[in-house]
Design an enzyme around this catalytic site. Structure first.
Site, PDB file in Angstrom:
ATOM      1  N   PHE A 163       0.824  -1.152  -0.012  1.00  0.00           N
ATOM      2  CA  PHE A 163      -0.017   0.063  -0.066  1.00  0.00           C
ATOM      3  C   PHE A 163       0.649   1.380   0.002  1.00  0.00           C
ATOM      4  O   PHE A 163       0.677   2.333   0.730  1.00  0.00           O
ATOM      5  CB  PHE A 163      -0.976  -0.078   1.385  1.00  0.00           C
ATOM      6  N   VAL A 195       1.914   2.855  -5.376  1.00  0.00           N
ATOM      7  CA  VAL A 195       0.975   2.387  -6.356  1.00  0.00           C
ATOM      8  C   VAL A 195      -0.078   1.746  -5.678  1.00  0.00           C
ATOM      9  O   VAL A 195      -1.161   1.754  -6.335  1.00  0.00           O
ATOM     10  CB  VAL A 195       1.905   1.029  -7.004  1.00  0.00           C
ATOM     11  N   GLU A 255       1.035  -5.822 -17.153  1.00  0.00           N
ATOM     12  CA  GLU A 255       1.177  -4.581 -17.945  1.00  0.00           C
ATOM     13  C   GLU A 255       2.038  -3.415 -17.062  1.00  0.00           C
ATOM     14  O   GLU A 255       2.709  -2.716 -17.733  1.00  0.00           O
ATOM     15  CB  GLU A 255      -0.323  -3.843 -18.436  1.00  0.00           C
ATOM     16  N   VAL A 308       6.246  -2.695 -17.187  1.00  0.00           N
ATOM     17  CA  VAL A 308       6.896  -2.207 -17.932  1.00  0.00           C
ATOM     18  C   VAL A 308       6.383  -0.647 -18.305  1.00  0.00           C
ATOM     19  O   VAL A 308       5.093  -0.680 -18.646  1.00  0.00           O
ATOM     20  CB  VAL A 308       7.364  -2.679 -19.170  1.00  0.00           C
ATOM     21  N   GLY A 329       4.852   1.727 -17.016  1.00  0.00           N
ATOM     22  CA  GLY A 329       3.965   2.359 -16.183  1.00  0.00           C
ATOM     23  C   GLY A 329       2.519   2.316 -17.104  1.00  0.00           C
ATOM     24  O   GLY A 329       1.988   1.477 -17.162  1.00  0.00           O
ATOM     25  N   ILE A 354       1.994   3.363 -20.098  1.00  0.00           N
ATOM     26  CA  ILE A 354       1.947   3.016 -21.715  1.00  0.00           C
ATOM     27  C   ILE A 354       1.418   1.643 -22.063  1.00  0.00           C
ATOM     28  O   ILE A 354       2.049   0.490 -21.451  1.00  0.00           O
ATOM     29  CB  ILE A 354       3.384   3.376 -22.078  1.00  0.00           C
ATOM     30  N   ASP A 413      16.990  -1.115 -13.072  1.00  0.00           N
ATOM     31  CA  ASP A 413      15.365  -1.131 -13.362  1.00  0.00           C
ATOM     32  C   ASP A 413      15.090  -1.315 -14.936  1.00  0.00           C
ATOM     33  O   ASP A 413      14.090  -2.132 -15.131  1.00  0.00           O
ATOM     34  CB  ASP A 413      14.998   0.240 -12.857  1.00  0.00           C
ATOM     35  N   LYS A 439      13.061  -4.452 -16.962  1.00  0.00           N
ATOM     36  CA  LYS A 439      11.862  -4.411 -17.812  1.00  0.00           C
ATOM     37  C   LYS A 439      12.270  -4.659 -19.266  1.00  0.00           C
ATOM     38  O   LYS A 439      11.461  -5.324 -20.212  1.00  0.00           O
ATOM     39  CB  LYS A 439      11.704  -2.753 -18.183  1.00  0.00           C
ATOM     40  N   GLY A 446       4.672   6.569 -11.569  1.00  0.00           N
ATOM     41  CA  GLY A 446       3.828   7.111 -10.804  1.00  0.00           C
ATOM     42  C   GLY A 446       2.489   6.835 -10.213  1.00  0.00           C
ATOM     43  O   GLY A 446       2.218   5.504 -10.913  1.00  0.00           O
TER      44      GLY A 446
END
Length: 418
Positions: free
Chosen positions: A11, A14, A127, A130, A132, A134, A199, A203, A300
């Protein structure tokens, strides 16, 4: 009409974004799913720090989540390989669909989780692992089925992209740009995963599995971060109309599946040139459609929540299932790429396999070579700064560069290892 009961594991930013998005969009979700979506439980580290509605189970014990009387979907947003992997396996065994935003865990265990989910006849959404918000994964998995993917390039780490943009636009050092990113919340207190390319690497592994049905050997991947890039280099490249970007690249060639995660130079003709700040982009080259580029917020609270909630919709329509992609990828001959070499060394010998196409006196050589030949050059001269050039430069760009006064010598015999 039964509700869809969801549990959130984690929590933080995200998890809170998912919780708020579900609550704020109930009418839309009901219109799409035919049911209400109810957050039934949330796994947190410290229960006392959070205050939610009484009908939401707030617990620090995962077994309490598994023991909820009604549970349909488990959404995981925990950092690190464990305990997320173990939690999701147990959720699958309970008969729950799963959704994850955990790129590190999924890079390691994605194939196992998808096979396990298939065996238990549940679905898996990822989804959010990778780029965010998009929809790169859904594009590859559901919208480009006839197309064969030939190459993927992408800017998939907003922190690194922000730092490089800030260094160029404001003329600040790497450390100053990093500090600014930390103050704005774009970079963690320990930014290693972002600035050293870990990171982006995770991805890239997820995208590789989707696009090509496999991952490269991890130890063969050229992973390089951005911490060694100086302000003087940024300024020099800007004078030439080029931008430094931290880019992942995936392509299948005669040497197999090749992957790199590294800083490159991008010309205005390339689709990644205009991707600035914390934005992400994924450029896909396919045999029928050609090139398409997806660009948008890569991280974000709400962009990532958007990806997770869209996966929730796909679960209901049985769109989120397998990872595997049958590919008859045409093996291309290893291509020649353009490179720019920066060095103050005066005793560098360039082998005949590398073509020198131009120079800037006392600053740089412009090269054309296969990647394997550049790798050999770097074995002999590990201190060299060599950047791959993405995109095309104008016809007159190299005409002004003369080889006549080059301080780099050439000869057929090269040092050992080159």
């Amino acid at each position: 009409m039964a509700d869809i009961h969801v549990a959130l594991l984690g929590f933080g930013t995200v998890g809170k974004g998912v919780y708020e998005t579900i609550n704020a969009h109930q009418a839309r979700l009901k219109a799409l799913l035919g049911k209400n979506v109810k957050v039934a439980g949330i796994l947190v580290r410290n229960v006392e720090k959070h205050h939610l509605d009484d009908d939401v189970l707030l617990t620090s014990n995962f077994e309490d989540i598994l023991n909820l009387p009604k549970l349909d979907v488990v959404i995981e947003a925990i950092v690190g390989r464990e305990p997320g992997y173990s939690y999701l396996k147990k959720s699958i065994e309970r008969g729950c669909h799963i959704i994850t935003a955990n790129k590190e865990m999924f890079a390691y265990h994605g194939n196992e989780l998808l096979e396990y989910a298939s065996r238990h006849q549940v679905a898996c959404g990822f989804e959010a692992t990778v780029a965010g918000g998009i929809p790169a994964i859904q594009t590859l998995r559901t919208l480009l089925n006839v197309n064969k993917i030939e190459r993927i390039e992408g800017i998939v780490n907003g922190t690194s992209n922000y730092i490089l943009t800030k260094m160029r636009e404001d003329g600040v050092t790497f450390q100053e740009a990093l500090q600014g990113a930390q103050e704005l919340g774009y970079a963690e207190a320990d930014p290693t995963n972002d600035i050293e390319g870990h990171d982006a690497f995770y991805k890239a592994m997820v995208l590789s599995q989707i696009a090509f049905g496999e991952q490269p050997e991890w130890k063969t991947v050229n992973r390089k971060g951005i911490s060694a890039i100086s302000h003087s280099q940024i300024r020099l490249f800007s004078e030439w109309g080029l931008r430094v970007k931290h880019v992942i690249s995936l392509e299948k060639g005669t040497r197999g599946l090749a992957c790199s995660v590294k800083p490159v130079l991008v010309s205005p003709s390339h689709p990644l040139y205009s991707v600035e700040g914390v934005q992400n982009a994924v450029s896909i080259e396919a045999d029928i459609v050609g090139n398409i580029t997806l660009q948008g917020p890569g991280a974000g609270k709400f962009p990532t929540a958007s990806a997770i909630v869209e996966d929730l919709i796909q679960l209901n329509t049985k769109q989120v299932c397998y990872f595997e992609r049958e590919q008859n990828v045409r093996f291309k001959k290893e291509p020649y790429h353009n490179w720019i070499l920066l060095s103050k060394q005066t005793n560098v010998f360039i082998p005949d396999s590398i073509e020198v196409t131009g120079r800037v006196p006392e600053r740089a050589l412009f090269l054309k070579a296969k990647e394997k030949d550049i790798e050999r050059l770097l074995v002999a001269y590990p201190a060299l700064n060599i950047y791959q050039l993405y995109g095309q430069v104008s016809p007159g760009f190299l005409e002004n560069l003369s080889l006549k006064e080059s301080r780099f010598k050439r000869k057929a015999a090269v040092p050992k290892g080159v």
